[in-house]
Scaffold this active site. Structure first.
Site, PDB file in Angstrom:
ATOM      1  N   CYS A   1      46.028  30.975  33.676  1.00  0.00           N
ATOM      2  CA  CYS A   1      45.629  29.429  33.016  1.00  0.00           C
ATOM      3  C   CYS A   1      44.971  29.299  32.175  1.00  0.00           C
ATOM      4  O   CYS A   1      44.590  30.558  31.649  1.00  0.00           O
ATOM      5  CB  CYS A   1      44.800  28.756  34.149  1.00  0.00           C
TER       6      CYS A   1
ATOM      7  N   ARG B   1      49.653  32.793  26.933  1.00  0.00           N
ATOM      8  CA  ARG B   1      49.232  33.265  28.376  1.00  0.00           C
ATOM      9  C   ARG B   1      50.304  32.701  29.825  1.00  0.00           C
ATOM     10  O   ARG B   1      49.865  33.989  30.691  1.00  0.00           O
ATOM     11  CB  ARG B   1      47.843  32.427  28.716  1.00  0.00           C
TER      12      ARG B   1
ATOM     13  N   TRP C   1      48.953  28.393  35.516  1.00  0.00           N
ATOM     14  CA  TRP C   1      49.772  28.712  36.397  1.00  0.00           C
ATOM     15  C   TRP C   1      49.269  28.987  37.979  1.00  0.00           C
ATOM     16  O   TRP C   1      48.512  29.549  38.587  1.00  0.00           O
ATOM     17  CB  TRP C   1      49.542  30.683  35.904  1.00  0.00           C
TER      18      TRP C   1
ATOM     19  N   ASN D   1      39.832  27.587  35.502  1.00  0.00           N
ATOM     20  CA  ASN D   1      41.010  28.604  36.162  1.00  0.00           C
ATOM     21  C   ASN D   1      39.873  29.810  37.110  1.00  0.00           C
ATOM     22  O   ASN D   1      38.906  29.846  37.175  1.00  0.00           O
ATOM     23  CB  ASN D   1      40.835  29.892  34.529  1.00  0.00           C
ATOM     24  N   GLY D   2      41.432  30.630  37.942  1.00  0.00           N
ATOM     25  CA  GLY D   2      40.075  31.733  39.041  1.00  0.00           C
ATOM     26  C   GLY D   2      41.199  31.668  40.043  1.00  0.00           C
ATOM     27  O   GLY D   2      41.450  30.952  40.317  1.00  0.00           O
TER      28      GLY D   2
ATOM     29  N   GLU E   1      55.089  54.018  28.623  1.00  0.00           N
ATOM     30  CA  GLU E   1      55.148  52.842  28.071  1.00  0.00           C
ATOM     31  C   GLU E   1      56.544  52.373  27.399  1.00  0.00           C
ATOM     32  O   GLU E   1      56.323  51.278  27.202  1.00  0.00           O
ATOM     33  CB  GLU E   1      53.895  53.469  26.241  1.00  0.00           C
TER      34      GLU E   1
ATOM     35  N   LYS F   1      58.029  48.946  28.147  1.00  0.00           N
ATOM     36  CA  LYS F   1      58.004  47.372  26.794  1.00  0.00           C
ATOM     37  C   LYS F   1      58.837  46.845  27.317  1.00  0.00           C
ATOM     38  O   LYS F   1      59.445  46.046  27.200  1.00  0.00           O
ATOM     39  CB  LYS F   1      58.182  48.311  25.722  1.00  0.00           C
TER      40      LYS F   1
ATOM     41  N   GLU G   1      59.811  44.604  30.647  1.00  0.00           N
ATOM     42  CA  GLU G   1      58.982  43.845  31.044  1.00  0.00           C
ATOM     43  C   GLU G   1      59.354  42.269  30.044  1.00  0.00           C
ATOM     44  O   GLU G   1      59.606  41.930  30.290  1.00  0.00           O
ATOM     45  CB  GLU G   1      57.955  43.563  30.767  1.00  0.00           C
TER      46      GLU G   1
ATOM     47  N   HIS H   1      64.132  66.531  39.685  1.00  0.00           N
ATOM     48  CA  HIS H   1      63.786  67.044  40.794  1.00  0.00           C
ATOM     49  C   HIS H   1      64.143  65.473  42.230  1.00  0.00           C
ATOM     50  O   HIS H   1      63.672  64.756  43.026  1.00  0.00           O
ATOM     51  CB  HIS H   1      62.375  67.029  41.687  1.00  0.00           C
TER      52      HIS H   1
ATOM     53  N   LYS I   1      49.301  37.474  30.338  1.00  0.00           N
ATOM     54  CA  LYS I   1      48.692  38.017  29.187  1.00  0.00           C
ATOM     55  C   LYS I   1      47.488  38.497  29.371  1.00  0.00           C
ATOM     56  O   LYS I   1      47.526  39.730  29.497  1.00  0.00           O
ATOM     57  CB  LYS I   1      48.365  37.174  27.755  1.00  0.00           C
TER      58      LYS I   1
HETATM   59  C1  F6R Z   1      52.043  45.057  28.774  1.00  0.00           C
HETATM   60  C2  F6R Z   1      51.037  44.861  29.086  1.00  0.00           C
HETATM   61  C3  F6R Z   1      50.101  44.926  30.355  1.00  0.00           C
HETATM   62  C4  F6R Z   1      48.482  44.768  29.723  1.00  0.00           C
HETATM   63  C5  F6R Z   1      47.759  45.224  31.489  1.00  0.00           C
HETATM   64  C6  F6R Z   1      46.736  45.545  30.643  1.00  0.00           C
HETATM   65  O1  F6R Z   1      52.644  44.866  27.618  1.00  0.00           O
HETATM   66  O2  F6R Z   1      50.381  44.330  28.226  1.00  0.00           O
HETATM   67  O3  F6R Z   1      50.271  45.361  30.823  1.00  0.00           O
HETATM   68  O4  F6R Z   1      48.674  46.150  29.131  1.00  0.00           O
HETATM   69  O5  F6R Z   1      47.749  43.507  32.236  1.00  0.00           O
HETATM   70  O6  F6R Z   1      45.554  44.135  30.015  1.00  0.00           O
HETATM   71  P1  F6R Z   1      44.602  44.201  30.035  1.00  0.00           P
HETATM   72  O7  F6R Z   1      43.816  45.308  28.492  1.00  0.00           O
HETATM   73  O8  F6R Z   1      43.854  43.427  28.624  1.00  0.00           O
HETATM   74  O9  F6R Z   1      43.307  44.708  30.771  1.00  0.00           O
END
Ligand code: F6R
Length: 611
Positions: A2, A27, A75, A101-102, A485, A489, A492, A508, A606
């Site tokens: 949110c 977000r 959200w 939020n929360g 990573e 990427k 997602e 394995h 985000k």
């Molecule tokens: C993937 C991504 C997430 C963040 C994770 C941690 O592209 O962005 O996996 O890396 O949610 O978020 P932070 O770094 O804000 O703690």
């Protein structure tokens, strides 16, 4: 997750609220709403399901002249995304209007309490419970907003950032928080509040950070803060260093590609903040040589991509410093009652500085009396404020949900720590130290070279391969770390199923999934294990895989590669900074080829401020 925005001043609130909410769209949200007040007139509330555009449509013909208001993007957590559940919520008789939020963990017990006092609840949200609880205390004790909000804060469990308007207090917005971010801004046109910097960056860079269990009252030209006893407290106005332009697309089709293209610059900025006169300078963190000397164990705790930075860091830190390093996913660490070495250092890596699990891991470490250092991008975020030491990455605001530029700056932070720790522990000599620093400073130019050289090739490759259902990323050592990573990427943003494997582990079990034309992306940069990775790629190729290799220029991979993306040579420790660029571009262009909403992938948010 949110988003909250609020404004109280001379201008029309609706414009500032809608603009702020649009900056929070990244977000992730599924409904939006605003509450606007024109002096003593009744508060007007508008909400709608889906995109902000729907809300804009709904209010476009309304005359909303009020100069005080709060807005929200929701959200869904408690209750499906619909108008009734959308914020703002009001108490039964409209006395209190609130956005939140929360998560309120004890909302069911509070619901019973409110029902006993004849309150009715119309939505399925914990937020409506919170709104009515404030109303209940407001009416019961008749001591005004500070008392009502404080009593509520003591009664609820969970995390929250709230903005509240009271019918009897026109031209005032009340704010409180616990474990959920909120900043308060001020300029000559009024006062602002936001759960995230980009929402108000266009209007002001002067902000106050409100702490857990504190309250603020925003009037048209001033802000006052109070503690849980209701006593007024003083706060210092701080300046945010981010550029307004960094939160705008500036001609790019998506934030993700804009942010990938900023990587050389933000890496340079972060390096410049950490290297002074060709020496690593950790003075910003407050870590002393004596402290570093004492560390016998390092724990790195993070989530998602930040966790992958941790895995890279583990290889580098252990190799350079010979200090044992353990890397853990924060959501696991926090609940497994970790046994921590008293002479250890816990490093939390987080772009947002608000990730709930990483924050909880930090608190667990602090409870055990272990020194903590966080690598954080957002100044004033909860993790930054609660850590003993902070190393700020200078990625600027990262808007695309999938992290790219923050990831790259986190790597730089880890290299710097590893080199400095190795020096302090006498594990490298002066010559080795100088060579590492010299090479480190070449990374931004090398990133730029990759962006200039491979972007088009990757665009073509991705349009050919975007139909695939599965992909595998393999590598050894640091190449395995960065495979994790690359795989994240791609999955997602493009919704293609991907997995990353340590190349030696493939046989394995997982190799049974390889069939004709399965895409396998091999990362091969590490000299000592190069031939071994190539052998693993030969194994998958002979089972029909289409093999793409990412490797330094000059490496001969013809016998195995169906396609190759070359990167410049660098020191073995710094390859993750270079290999990640083509991997991020593959993720981006695959998603673009599929016509997906790259900046806001489905189901993702985000900053994950709830568990
Ligand atoms: C993937 C991504 C997430 C963040 C994770 C941690 O592209 O962005 O996996 O890396 O949610 O978020 P932070 O770094 O804000 O703690």
């Amino acid at each position: 997750m949110c988003g909250i925005v609020g404004y109280n001043g001379k201008e029309k609130a609706v414009d500032i609220l809608l603009d702020g909410l649009s900056k929070l769209e990244y977000r992730g949200y599924d409904s939006a709403g605003v509450a606007i007040r024109d002096n003593k007139k009744e508060i007007e509330i508008y909400k709608s399901k889906g995109k902000l555009l729907n809300l804009k449509d709904k209010i476009k013909d309304k005359k909303l002249n009020g100069t005080c208001g709060i807005g929200h993007t929701r959200w869904a957590t408690h209750g499906e995304p619909n108008e009734t559940n959308a914020h703002p919520h009001t108490s039964n008789d409209g006395n209190v209007t609130l956005v939140h939020n929360g998560i309120i963990e004890n909302y069911q017990e509070l619901t019973q309490k409110l029902k006993r006092h004849d309150y009715k609840l119309y939505s399925e949200t914990d937020t409506e419970v919170l709104t009515n609880l404030i109303d209940y205390y407001y009416k019961k004790y008749k001591m005004g907003p500070i008392d009502a909000i404080n009593r509520t804060m003591v009664r609820v469990r969970g995390s929250y950032a709230i903005a509240v308007m009271f019918r009897e207090y026109p031209n005032e917005i009340w704010v409180a928080r616990k474990d959920s971010p909120m900043i308060i801004g001020l300029d000559k046109n009024g006062t602002y509040l936001a759960s995230d910097v980009p929402a108000i960056l266009k209007y002001t860079k002067n902000v106050y950070y409100i702490d857990n269990m504190e309250l603020a009252c925003l009037k048209k030209d001033s802000v006052s803060f109070y503690d849980l006893n209701g006593d007024e407290i003083n706060k210092e106005l701080k300046e945010i260093k981010w550029d307004v332009s960094s939160a705008e697309k500036e001609g790019y089709e998506h934030f993700m590609i804009k942010e990938i293209n900023e990587e050389d610059e933000v890496v340079k900025k972060t390096l410049n903040s950490l290297i002074k006169d060709n020496q690593i300078d950790l003075s910003q963190t407050g870590l002393t040589i004596e402290e570093i000397k004492k560390f016998k164990q390092i724990y790195i705790v993070a989530c998602g991509s930040a966790y992958h930075v941790g895995i890279c860091a583990q290889y580098i830190l252990e190799d350079l410093t010979r200090i044992p390093v353990r890397v853990e996913i924060a959501s696991e660490f926090r609940y497994r009652k970790p046994i921590l070495d008293k002479n250890g250092l816990v490093i939390i890596i987080s772009q947002s500085g608000e990730t709930a699990d990483s924050l909880a891991a930090l608190r667990e470490a602090k409870d055990q009396g272990i020194k903590t250092l966080s690598i954080v991008n957002v100044v004033g975020s909860s993790i930054a404020r609660e850590s003993d030491h902070v190393l700020y990455t200078l990625a600027g605001p990262e808007i695309a949900v999938a992290t790219t530029k923050a990831f790259s700056t986190q790597l730089i932070a880890c290299y710097s720590l590893a080199i400095e720790f190795a020096k302090v522990k006498n594990k490298i000599n002066k010559k080795e130290y100088k060579e590492l620093i010299d090479e480190l400073q070449l990374i931004p130019d090398k990133i730029k070279t990759i962006l200039d050289n491979v972007t088009e090739e990757i665009q073509r490759f991705s349009s050919k391969f975007s139909h695939i259902k599965d992909a595998f990323y393999i590598g050894r050592g640091l190449d395995y770390a960065i495979s994790l990573e690359g795989s994240l990427k791609l999955k997602e943003v493009s919704y293609i199923h991907t997995e990353a494997y340590a190349a030696g582990e493939l046989k394995h079990g997982t190799i049974s999934l390889i069939e004709d034309n399965t895409l396998v992306i091999g990362i091969a940069t590490q000299e000592e294990i190069f031939e071994k990775t190539i052998s693993n790629l030969v194994e998958v190729k002979s089972r029909g895989a289409y093999v793409l290799v990412v490797t330094p220029e000059g490496k001969d991979v013809k016998k195995v590669a169906n396609a190759t993306f070359y990167i410049p040579e660098t020191n073995k420790y710094f390859y993750p900074s270079l290999t990640v660029i083509p991997l991020q571009l593959i993720g981006y262009y695959m998603a673009v080829s599929k016509g997906l909403d790259v900046d806001k992938p489905r189901n993702l948010a985000k900053s994950v401020t709830v568990e």
